[in-house]
Each structure stands twice: as C-alpha cells, then as structure tokens.
Design a protein around this motif. Structure first.
Motif, PDB file in Angstrom:
ATOM      1  N   LEU A  78      -7.664  72.254  92.344  1.00  0.00           N
ATOM      2  CA  LEU A  78      -6.997  72.333  91.043  1.00  0.00           C
ATOM      3  C   LEU A  78      -6.043  73.521  90.963  1.00  0.00           C
ATOM      4  O   LEU A  78      -5.153  73.557  90.111  1.00  0.00           O
ATOM      5  N   ARG A 134      -3.307  68.107  78.631  1.00  0.00           N
ATOM      6  CA  ARG A 134      -4.237  69.129  79.131  1.00  0.00           C
ATOM      7  C   ARG A 134      -5.219  68.476  80.086  1.00  0.00           C
ATOM      8  O   ARG A 134      -5.484  67.271  80.011  1.00  0.00           O
ATOM      9  N   LYS A 135      -5.738  69.291  80.994  1.00  0.00           N
ATOM     10  CA  LYS A 135      -6.666  68.776  81.986  1.00  0.00           C
ATOM     11  C   LYS A 135      -8.097  68.842  81.481  1.00  0.00           C
ATOM     12  O   LYS A 135      -8.519  69.840  80.911  1.00  0.00           O
ATOM     13  N   GLY A 154     -10.547  67.864  85.537  1.00  0.00           N
ATOM     14  CA  GLY A 154      -9.583  67.635  86.604  1.00  0.00           C
ATOM     15  C   GLY A 154      -8.628  66.485  86.354  1.00  0.00           C
ATOM     16  O   GLY A 154      -7.794  66.175  87.200  1.00  0.00           O
ATOM     17  N   ILE A 155      -8.735  65.815  85.196  1.00  0.00           N
ATOM     18  CA  ILE A 155      -7.872  64.679  84.864  1.00  0.00           C
ATOM     19  C   ILE A 155      -6.907  65.113  83.768  1.00  0.00           C
ATOM     20  O   ILE A 155      -7.319  65.644  82.739  1.00  0.00           O
ATOM     21  N   GLU A 156      -5.614  64.871  83.962  1.00  0.00           N
ATOM     22  CA  GLU A 156      -4.644  65.225  82.933  1.00  0.00           C
ATOM     23  C   GLU A 156      -4.653  64.166  81.840  1.00  0.00           C
ATOM     24  O   GLU A 156      -4.377  62.990  82.093  1.00  0.00           O
ATOM     25  N   SER A 157      -4.975  64.588  80.620  1.00  0.00           N
ATOM     26  CA  SER A 157      -5.024  63.687  79.475  1.00  0.00           C
ATOM     27  C   SER A 157      -3.736  63.825  78.682  1.00  0.00           C
ATOM     28  O   SER A 157      -3.356  64.922  78.282  1.00  0.00           O
TER      29      SER A 157
END
Length: 710
Positions: free
Chosen positions: A228, A673-674, A677-680
C-alpha cells in the motif's frame, strides 16, 4: 544466525487502563513464557522483559471515566496486571512500567539521537482543537458519525460499531468528548518518522531474509502494508500525559505512545541490569543476541515494521522473529472487555485459583487449555465446555492418570522404591517406549524453537498416552499373581514387574522435564513426589533412563489435577451472560437518558453547501464480502456514465446476492478513500428503520442510471 550467545525475549506491553482477559494471556504472554522456560531449562542466557504501557489517550480517557487522575489509573492497573501475570505463572525477569523516570530518560535519549542525526522530519499540519478546553484533541477525544455505517458515536481512530479504522478527518460532524463542542482545525508542528524512506530495507529484511522463518500471518500483514506504500508517521502529539518531547519550545508535546512504548523494552532491560549488576548493552547491541518479540496480531505493524526502523536508525540489533498469534474468541463471539464478553484474568484467579479446591493445579489447567487451542495460525475459540473436556479427558484421564498409576503400582508392587532393570529381559515394547522418549524430546525441541507450542504440548500428552498403553499391555498387576511358595511373586514374575515399573518411572521423570515449560507447577509437584530437586528438570536430562536411582524411595502419589464439574461450567456460562446483559442494559439506559424526545438536527447549512453534493442514481451490478472485514461489502455500481467501486458497511444487513440489481442513491462527488486496501469512490445513502435495520434510499420507480437526485 549462528547459535545465539544470549536471548532477549519481550511480550507486548499491556495498557494499564483496565483488567486484561485470557485472550491477551494466550496471545503474547503464555507463548513467551513457555519459550523462556524452555531456554532456561537449557541453561541459556535469557532475559524476559515486559511492563505496563502507561501513556496515551486510553489512559486519560479511563481516568475521566473513573473520575480520577491518569497517575491513579496506571498505579491501580499496573499493580493488578503485575499480580495477575505472576498468579498465572508468567515468569518475567522484570515487569517494568513506562511512567518510571528511567523510561522517560531512555525514550527521550532515543528521540534525541534520531532527531540529531536528521532521521526525523518536522511538518506543520492542521489538527482538531477544542477552543473551550484549549487543547488539541487526540483521536479518541473526537467522536462523530461513521462515514461507513452511520453510527453517531464513532471514535476518531475507529468505529466500534462496524469496526472500520478511521481518522478524525473522516468523521461526519465531529465533536470533542471534552466539551461536546465542534472542534476547529488549528496548525501545530510535529516530528515524523519517514517510513516511506525505508521501504527497500524493510522489503529485503522481512520478505526476503525472513520469508522462511516468520509466520505467514506476519509476513502477509507486512506485505500488505508495504504494497500500500508507507507514509511518514508522527512520533509526537499534543497531550499533557506522556514522555515530554526533549526539544526547546515543545512544552505541550509528548512522545506518541506507539513510539515510546516499544522503547519500554530497552528501559526495562536497563532496570533489570541495574537490579542484577549486569551490563544491558549486549542485549540490545550485540549481534550474537537473539531478540524475539511475542505479540498479538494487532501489534504486528509496530513490531515488524516501525520499531525495526527505529532500532536500525538507532544502531541496535533487529528482532530475529516476531511470532504473532491471531485472536481468541469466546463462546461464539469476539472476546471484548468493553462488551462484557470476556474472562478477565482477575476473575479466573478469583473463581478458580484462589478457591479451596483451586491452587496451582487450576493455573496449569488454564495454561494447558490456552496452549492446546492457541490461535497460532488462525483465530481460535475458548468455550467452557472445551475447557472442561480438555482438563478431564486429557490432563486428568491421560497425563494425570499415567503418573498416578505408575506411583500406585510402584508402591504396591515394588515396595515404594525404584526397582532395578534386568537388561536380559528387555523386549520390543520396552525398546519402543525408550525410543519414543528420545523421539519426543527431539520433536518438542523443534516445536518450541519454531514457535509451534500447540504441537509441542500435544507431543507430551501423546507420550503419556503411550505410557498408559505400555502399562496396560504389560499388566504388571496380573504378573504379580504368579505367586511362589512364600506367597510373593516368583523371582521371574518380579523381574518382569521390575522392568515394567522401572521404565514407567523413568518415563514419569522425563514427562516432568517435558511438561515443565508448559505446566511448571505440575512439573514441580512431580519433582516433590519423586523426591528430587528441580535441577532434574534441566533439559540435558531429558531422554535419559537413569533419572531415578535404583532403590530410591519415592513419596506416595498425589493427584496432579482435579476434574472440572458440570456445575462450574454452568455457573461460568451464566456469569458471562449476566455480565454481558448487564452492560447492554446499562448502555441502553444511558442512551435512553441521553436521547431527547425529538431528533437532534445537525448544524444548519446554507443552500450553497447542499448544492455541492452530487447525488446520482446507480444500480448495484456486483457485490462481495471484503476479506477480514465482517461488516464491509465491496460493491460495483453502474452510474450510467461510469462504473464505480464503493465499499459500504452494510454486510450485517444484506447478503451480497440479495442486493445485486438494486437501485441506490450515491454521493457521487465524495473524495475517494481507501478502506482495507480498496479505493472507495462514493457513498451509498441508507436509512435506518425503527428496529435499527438499514434500508436503501432509492427511487420509487426504476430510473436511468446516472439520473440526478435533488
């Protein structure tokens, strides 16, 4: 590394803000204690350090809850933690505390060294400030609405309802816990450790140098952080409780608790050295020292990434291993003191150890079960029924039964003395059991040295089980019925009895050595029964068959363990339920008292503020659970003009399959925002019904994706 010249073993410093539960014990303290007792039995130079972590916002918040001072809080819980650990057999060489002057001096010197060498950076940022209280607010001093699940009292570092990690900036309508007012942003200067500059070092050291000897859960979490991308991390903060920053003009600042706490291992070592007239430096500076950190998984990033960077920059040795355990659950749910769903160490000691039928055997009973179900590679679960079964079916029925039978038969058939062994009568069963002793020794050594304590303990029980079978197959009580003219067993019969009982007693002595790192009170009691000094427990003695001298008289047997009764299990389950229910009732009572008859409106905004929000209709085309996040779903949403990935905290209310095809309203211009670890990219609008169930805010009729909402 080559054979270490010395060992320094640490367990994570527990926060002195309240009692700790048995999940903590199983995570970082019992495994370390087993490892250290094994090293001591090998006569290694080993020092085991720990202590109370007595700084940080958690301490000051607890002080507010108890209407007292931070100093009173740490004094109270430090004494409790130190006593609890000792009562449960955790054998620290020193249990220090971070409020001691020696620690303050050590932490300040560490900071000064890094700062003077240019390894720290200064940055001015805007942070939340309470104008009424005239203080900057730490994460836990800020509450607001969680942007994921909508919970109104999420903390600035985490929402305790959905579990999402947060920052104060992410909270909706943040407010100060000190005054209740909306905080402002105010500029402040802090020192940072630029972790991003050390990614190459960490990748090589962790993912290459230790890829074969560190646990997969540790390697996996480290890799995730590194992938990350690391960011500079503040090492100071604006608080009035902690280690003062030793820089002119930084009067209102202290060292961030994550920075000062691990330095507590060093200050504890210094204090131990002062107490024993030793030199502390080789334990932290000599590359022939093996440093091992025992931790829980929530401490991996601090001990495997951040502290090693600090140590390298400061010129200290790096940890050889960071064996981390996962979490231990309780009766089908996550163990949590705040929710009343836990077994506090203090409660177990009072309910079992300090009772008339308790004592050290109940200490070892807990140590046994916690080791047998240790969450070494994945989360495990403590149940009172499982505890009962482990004690009754394994400790009592296998290990304890073998020792008791061996001593009873020795007194009955051999006059209470160790009989001689007739080599000419040795058979295959004798040879096999003696070989099993040596094999078990080697297997236990490998298990403990590779931090597989469950496997090591299982080998001890397996050997006791083999002893029971050997004894049952030999049946010396049947052989004793071969009576001569004098009414005693014949010479040939007695010789067979002697061989059987000699091997059984030598096995018992070996079992005492093998069980000692795991159940030290049991090993000590066995030494008493065998009338030998504790030196027999030295690891070099394991595997030999001359531990008990021929003709030596032994004491009468004493039961090593007692059974756990059904009534005790039922009482503990009822106590757990009552404690949890009482806390829930208290929470509901507090909520009811604080909730007005009419809903509270948020601060008035202007039309221009509302007009900034871009609401679009979209359709959920895919949904899946987010790994290791029980409350998050990863959604794919078709907005007509583009496809978005949105992470939403709705997994407890909807299954992924049930919401595919649903139309929703999305805040489309929310900054990404992450999360995990996933960008939303966006937020789904939800409403809560009277029962607390979330519902989608959606158009009454099917609408084109991308249509605006106004």
């Amino acid at each position: 590394m080559t054979t270490p010249k010395r060992y320094l073993v640490t367990s994570a410093l527990p926060y002195a803000n309240g009692p700790k539960h048995i999940g903590h014990l199983a995570g970082a303290y019992l495994p370390a204690d087993i490892y250290v007792r094994y090293l001591r039995a090998q006569k290694k130079d080993v020092v085991y350090v720990c202590g109370s972590d007595e700084h940080g916002a958690a301490i000051t918040i607890q002080a507010m809850k108890e209407n007292t001072t931070p100093k009173a809080i740490v004094d109270k819980y430090h004494a409790m933690l130190k006593s609890n650990m000792a009562d449960l057999g955790i054998s620290f060489d020193i249990y220090h505390r971070t409020s001691e002057p020696l620690h303050h001096e050590t932490a300040q010197a560490f900071f000064t060294d890094l700062n003077d060498k240019g390894f720290l950076e200064q940055h001015e940022t805007e942070q939340f400030y309470d104008e009424q209280a005239q203080t900057f607010l730490a994460d836990r001093y800020i509450v607001g609405t969680c942007p994921v699940c909508g919970y109104d009292n999420a903390f600035g570092d985490q929402c305790e309802k959905c579990g999402t990690s947060l920052s104060p900036e992410q909270l909706i309508n943040p407010r100060s816990t000190l005054s209740g007012n909306t905080p402002i942003k105010k500029a402040t200067k802090h020192w940072y450790l630029p972790l991003n500059k050390h990614e190459d070092f960490l990748r090589k050291w962790i993912l290459e140098d230790h890829k074969n000897d560190w646990k997969s859960n540790v390697l996996g979490q480290c890799k995730s952080w590194l992938d990350l991308g690391l960011q500079p991390r503040a090492v100071t903060r604006d608080l009035d409780w902690g280690v003062p920053v030793p820089v002119k003009g930084a009067d209102s600042k202290v060292l961030y608790v994550w920075f000062d706490a691990p330095i507590g291992y060093i200050s504890a070592t210094k204090q131990w050295a002062l107490d024993h007239d030793k030199d502390w430096k080789p334990y932290w500076n000599d590359k022939e020292t093996k440093l091992v950190h025992f931790i829980g998984k929530d401490n991996i990033v601090f001990h495997a990434i951040i502290f090693p960077v600090m140590l390298q920059l400061h010129g200290n040795i790096l940890p050889d291993n960071v064996p981390s355990n996962e979490f231990m659950n309780l009766e089908g749910d996550k163990m949590s003191t705040s929710r009343g769903w836990s077994i506090e160490m203090e409660d177990y000691i009072n309910d079992f150890v300090k009772q008339p039928n308790g004592g050290e055997q109940l200490v070892d009973a807990l140590r046994y079960y916690l080791t047998a179900i240790a969450p070494e590679t994945k989360d495990s679960e403590f149940t009172w029924k499982g505890f009962q079964d482990a004690v009754n079916s394994e400790l009592v029925a296998v290990f304890g039964n073998y020792i008791n039978r061996a001593f009873v038969l020795m007194h009955k058939l051999c006059g209470g003395k160790v009989p001689k062994f007739h080599n000419d009568l040795m058979d295959d069963a004798d040879k096999q059991l003696l070989a099993d002793i040596l094999t078990t020794k080697a297997t236990i050594e490998k298990s403990i040295e590779t931090y597989h304590f469950r496997d090591g303990l299982a080998e001890v029980i397996a050997l006791a089980r083999k002893g029971n079978k050997y004894m049952q197959d030999k049946q010396p009580w049947i052989t004793a019925k071969q009576i001569g003219d004098d009414g005693q067993p014949t010479e040939a019969a007695q010789a067979l009895i002697d061989n059987c009982m000699h091997i059984c007693l030598q096995l018992a002595a070996n079992l005492a050595i093998f069980i000692n790192p795991f159940l030290p009170n049991t090993a000590k009691k066995m030494c008493y029964m065998m009338k030998v000094v504790d030196k027999m427990l030295d690891w070099d003695n394991a595997g030999t068959t001359k531990l008990l001298s021929v003709g030596y008289s032994l004491r009468a047997p004493e039961l090593l363990f007692r059974k756990i009764e059904d009534a005790e299990v039922a009482a503990q389950i009822e106590k757990l339920q009552q404690k949890s229910n009482q806390l829930k009732m208290n929470e509901q009572s507090t909520d009811a008292a604080e909730t007005p008859a009419a809903p509270i409106l948020k601060d008035t905004i202007q039309f221009d503020d509302f007009a900034k929000i871009d609401l679009k209709v979209g359709t959920i085309t895919a949904a899946e659970k987010v790994e290791k996040a029980d409350k998050l779903l990863k959604l794919t949403v078709d907005l007509g003009f583009e496809i978005r990935t949105i992470v939403s905290g709705i997994a407890l209310h909807f299954t992924p399959d049930a919401i595919i095809g649903k139309q929703v309203v999305v805040v489309a211009n929310l900054a990404p925002r992450k999360m995990r670890g996933i960008e939303s990219n966006g937020m789904i609008l939800m409403a809560e019904d009277a029962a607390g169930k979330l519902k989608f805010v959606a158009p009454n009729e099917t609408t084109n994706n991308g249509a605006g909402v106004s």
